[in-house]
Design a protein around this motif. Structure first.
Motif, mmCIF file in Angstrom:
data_model
loop_
_atom_site.group_PDB
_atom_site.id
_atom_site.type_symbol
_atom_site.label_atom_id
_atom_site.label_comp_id
_atom_site.label_asym_id
_atom_site.label_seq_id
_atom_site.Cartn_x
_atom_site.Cartn_y
_atom_site.Cartn_z
ATOM 1 N N VAL A 40 0.830 -1.207 0.000
ATOM 2 C CA VAL A 40 0.000 0.000 0.000
ATOM 3 C C VAL A 40 0.865 1.258 0.000
ATOM 4 O O VAL A 40 0.591 2.209 -0.740
ATOM 5 C CB VAL A 40 -0.966 -0.014 1.203
ATOM 6 N N LYS A 41 1.924 1.272 0.797
ATOM 7 C CA LYS A 41 2.794 2.452 0.856
ATOM 8 C C LYS A 41 3.559 2.657 -0.442
ATOM 9 O O LYS A 41 3.723 3.785 -0.911
ATOM 10 C CB LYS A 41 3.776 2.342 2.030
ATOM 11 N N SER A 42 4.041 1.578 -1.058
ATOM 12 C CA SER A 42 4.763 1.735 -2.312
ATOM 13 C C SER A 42 3.834 2.136 -3.450
ATOM 14 O O SER A 42 4.226 2.888 -4.341
ATOM 15 C CB SER A 42 5.524 0.454 -2.658
ATOM 16 N N MET A 43 2.590 1.672 -3.427
ATOM 17 C CA MET A 43 1.628 2.123 -4.435
ATOM 18 C C MET A 43 1.278 3.593 -4.218
ATOM 19 O O MET A 43 1.010 4.320 -5.169
ATOM 20 C CB MET A 43 0.368 1.266 -4.398
ATOM 21 N N GLY A 44 1.295 4.053 -2.967
ATOM 22 C CA GLY A 44 1.085 5.467 -2.689
ATOM 23 C C GLY A 44 2.190 6.331 -3.266
ATOM 24 O O GLY A 44 1.943 7.429 -3.750
ATOM 25 N N VAL A 45 3.416 5.841 -3.227
ATOM 26 C CA VAL A 45 4.534 6.567 -3.831
ATOM 27 C C VAL A 45 4.356 6.637 -5.344
ATOM 28 O O VAL A 45 4.675 7.639 -5.979
ATOM 29 C CB VAL A 45 5.882 5.902 -3.461
ATOM 30 N N LEU A 46 3.801 5.576 -5.929
ATOM 31 C CA LEU A 46 3.577 5.556 -7.371
ATOM 32 C C LEU A 46 2.357 6.371 -7.796
ATOM 33 O O LEU A 46 2.116 6.533 -8.979
ATOM 34 C CB LEU A 46 3.424 4.114 -7.854
ATOM 35 N N LEU A 50 -4.443 3.503 -2.155
ATOM 36 C CA LEU A 50 -5.186 2.308 -1.774
ATOM 37 C C LEU A 50 -5.654 2.346 -0.322
ATOM 38 O O LEU A 50 -6.257 1.392 0.143
ATOM 39 C CB LEU A 50 -4.319 1.058 -1.988
ATOM 40 N N THR A 51 -5.368 3.417 0.394
ATOM 41 C CA THR A 51 -5.740 3.477 1.808
ATOM 42 C C THR A 51 -7.246 3.542 2.005
ATOM 43 O O THR A 51 -7.722 3.205 3.076
ATOM 44 C CB THR A 51 -5.091 4.690 2.498
ATOM 45 N N ARG A 52 -7.997 3.924 0.987
ATOM 46 C CA ARG A 52 -9.457 3.973 1.136
ATOM 47 C C ARG A 52 -10.063 2.578 1.183
ATOM 48 O O ARG A 52 -11.173 2.384 1.650
ATOM 49 C CB ARG A 52 -10.075 4.789 0.016
ATOM 50 N N PHE A 53 -9.321 1.567 0.681
ATOM 51 C CA PHE A 53 -9.803 0.198 0.706
ATOM 52 C C PHE A 53 -9.337 -0.575 1.928
ATOM 53 O O PHE A 53 -9.830 -1.661 2.197
ATOM 54 C CB PHE A 53 -9.335 -0.551 -0.546
ATOM 55 N N ILE A 54 -8.376 -0.035 2.655
ATOM 56 C CA ILE A 54 -7.815 -0.696 3.832
ATOM 57 C C ILE A 54 -8.233 0.112 5.056
ATOM 58 O O ILE A 54 -7.630 1.132 5.370
ATOM 59 C CB ILE A 54 -6.275 -0.775 3.753
ATOM 60 N N PRO A 55 -9.257 -0.315 5.786
ATOM 61 C CA PRO A 55 -9.784 0.518 6.880
ATOM 62 C C PRO A 55 -8.858 0.650 8.081
ATOM 63 O O PRO A 55 -8.916 1.651 8.779
ATOM 64 C CB PRO A 55 -11.079 -0.191 7.275
#
Length: 74
Positions: A40-46, A50-55
């Motif tokens: 999730v953190k690496s996709m955030g850098v890109l 995805l944090t909206r799907f991971i509560p």
């Protein structure tokens, strides 16, 4: 270079999240929750949020600055 490493970590951790329970555990200190957090953190850098799907990761709260009320000088 930063995006290259983020893409590399996203691919490796994403593979581990999705296929980690089917294959023997190559890294016993890395569980699926840690791999999901890295993904999730690496996709955030890109640029993919995805944090909206991971509560359980929570939302980033904006820092409370000055209020927008009237200014009173004493």
């Amino acid at each position: 270079m930063k995006k290259f490493f983020a893409l590399l970590f996203a691919l490796l951790s994403g593979f581990y999240v999705f296929f980690g329970s089917w294959v023997p555990d190559p890294l016993p200190f890395l569980d699926e929750a840690t791999a999901l957090l890295i993904f999730v953190k690496s996709m955030g850098v890109l640029g993919v949020d995805l944090t909206r799907f991971i509560p359980f990761l929570g939302k980033k709260s904006k820092a409370e600055g000055k209020t927008s009320g009237p200014v009173v000088d004493v």
